[in-house]
Scaffold this motif. Sequence first.
Motif, short mmCIF file in Angstrom:
data_model
loop_
_atom_site.label_atom_id
_atom_site.label_comp_id
_atom_site.label_asym_id
_atom_site.label_seq_id
_atom_site.Cartn_x
_atom_site.Cartn_y
_atom_site.Cartn_z
N SER A 160 0.92 -1.37 0.03
CA SER A 160 0.09 -0.17 -0.11
C SER A 160 1.04 1.31 0.06
N ARG A 161 0.44 2.16 -0.83
CA ARG A 161 1.25 3.58 -0.78
C ARG A 161 0.80 4.21 0.36
N ASN A 162 1.86 4.51 1.13
CA ASN A 162 1.53 5.53 2.27
C ASN A 162 1.96 6.74 2.01
N SER A 163 1.01 7.73 2.05
CA SER A 163 1.34 9.00 1.81
C SER A 163 1.99 9.85 2.80
N MET A 164 1.99 9.51 3.94
CA MET A 164 2.42 10.12 4.87
C MET A 164 3.87 10.00 5.12
N LEU A 165 4.41 8.53 4.71
CA LEU A 165 5.83 8.18 4.59
C LEU A 165 6.02 8.46 3.05
N ASN A 166 5.46 8.55 2.11
CA ASN A 166 5.84 8.72 0.78
C ASN A 166 6.56 7.58 0.10
N ARG A 167 6.00 6.33 0.67
CA ARG A 167 6.76 4.99 0.21
C ARG A 167 5.48 4.00 0.27
N THR A 168 5.96 2.75 -0.39
CA THR A 168 5.03 1.66 -0.29
C THR A 168 5.41 0.59 0.72
N ILE A 169 4.51 0.33 1.65
CA ILE A 169 4.74 -0.42 2.46
C ILE A 169 3.90 -1.69 2.59
N VAL A 170 4.16 -2.60 3.55
CA VAL A 170 3.42 -3.83 3.72
C VAL A 170 2.38 -3.49 4.84
N VAL A 171 1.06 -4.09 4.45
CA VAL A 171 -0.09 -3.90 5.18
C VAL A 171 -0.66 -5.44 5.55
N ASP A 172 -1.57 -5.37 6.58
CA ASP A 172 -2.25 -6.59 6.89
C ASP A 172 -3.53 -6.42 5.95
N ALA A 173 -4.50 -7.55 6.26
CA ALA A 173 -5.72 -7.59 5.38
C ALA A 173 -6.70 -6.35 5.78
N ARG A 174 -6.36 -5.86 6.77
CA ARG A 174 -7.30 -4.70 7.11
C ARG A 174 -6.64 -3.14 6.72
N GLY A 175 -5.47 -3.42 6.18
CA GLY A 175 -4.91 -2.05 5.55
C GLY A 175 -4.22 -1.51 6.69
N ALA A 229 -6.19 3.42 12.17
CA ALA A 229 -6.96 3.43 11.07
C ALA A 229 -5.73 3.26 10.14
N LYS A 230 -6.64 2.78 8.67
CA LYS A 230 -5.66 2.60 7.64
C LYS A 230 -4.79 3.59 7.05
N GLY A 231 -3.47 3.26 6.79
CA GLY A 231 -2.66 4.32 6.27
C GLY A 231 -1.99 5.06 7.45
N GLU A 232 -2.23 5.04 8.85
CA GLU A 232 -1.55 5.33 9.85
C GLU A 232 -0.24 4.59 9.91
N ALA A 233 0.88 5.07 10.41
CA ALA A 233 2.49 4.67 10.65
C ALA A 233 2.94 5.41 11.81
N ASN A 234 1.97 5.36 13.04
CA ASN A 234 2.67 6.07 14.36
C ASN A 234 3.62 5.48 14.80
N GLY A 235 3.84 4.28 14.57
CA GLY A 235 5.05 3.57 15.22
C GLY A 235 6.29 3.52 14.57
N ASP A 236 6.30 4.23 13.37
CA ASP A 236 7.41 4.37 12.52
C ASP A 236 8.63 5.13 13.01
N GLY A 237 9.79 4.74 13.45
CA GLY A 237 10.77 5.41 14.00
C GLY A 237 11.06 5.54 15.45
N ILE A 238 10.18 4.81 16.39
CA ILE A 238 10.00 4.72 17.76
C ILE A 238 11.43 3.74 18.07
N ARG A 239 12.22 4.40 18.85
CA ARG A 239 13.19 3.49 19.63
C ARG A 239 12.69 2.95 20.99
N SER A 240 12.52 1.62 20.87
CA SER A 240 12.48 0.87 22.32
C SER A 240 12.78 -0.57 22.06
#
Length: 187
Positions: A55-70, A144-155
């Motif tokens: 799925s093309r993620n507009s927030m990250l401007n790249r194509t990423i892997v998503v599950d069946a729910r997007g 929701a679909k298209g969110e990537a709030n976990g990207d870049g988290i260090r933990s």
Amino acid sequence: MPPIQHPPEATGPREAWRKHPRRAALTAFLLLFTGVVALFASLALATVTPTLSASRNSMLNRTIVVDARGRSLYALSPETVHHLLCRSHACLQVWLPVTVRSRAVGLHAARGVEGHLALLKRSDGKLQVTLRGLPLYRFPGDSAKGEANGDGIRSFGGRWHVVPAKPAQVAPPAMSPPSPPSPSYGY
């Protein structure tokens, strides 16, 4: 002369059918329908195929892997199937492993997702889906679909990132221009 004795009234299915044919037919239909529904439900569960899509993620401007729910899927860098970093209860509460119920479940990557899908048996016995040797997780902060709030988290010993649909291309080494020939002196 002894009194005529009548046989006791039968109460079996035949008698019920004779006395109440509509009720008996409805009961038979419901039993058959329930059996068919149960059969299809068991077949559907046996053949459930978790689909990973691109799925093309507009927030990250790249194509990423998503599950069946997007929903975006994540990996922890430098975690691999041979070196798990997300093992603690605390980690598994925040980062939810993408799992299947059985090895019989067929894994499927939709067009646009490149790499080998496999299963990793975790210490708790759950089977986690992996892509290109990376264990896959969901982040509950994505609602929701298209969110990537976990990207870049260090933990938990690394950095979480969304999984790209295609593996990163490694650039070939740059070719340096040929060096000029050294002069030769005919000694």
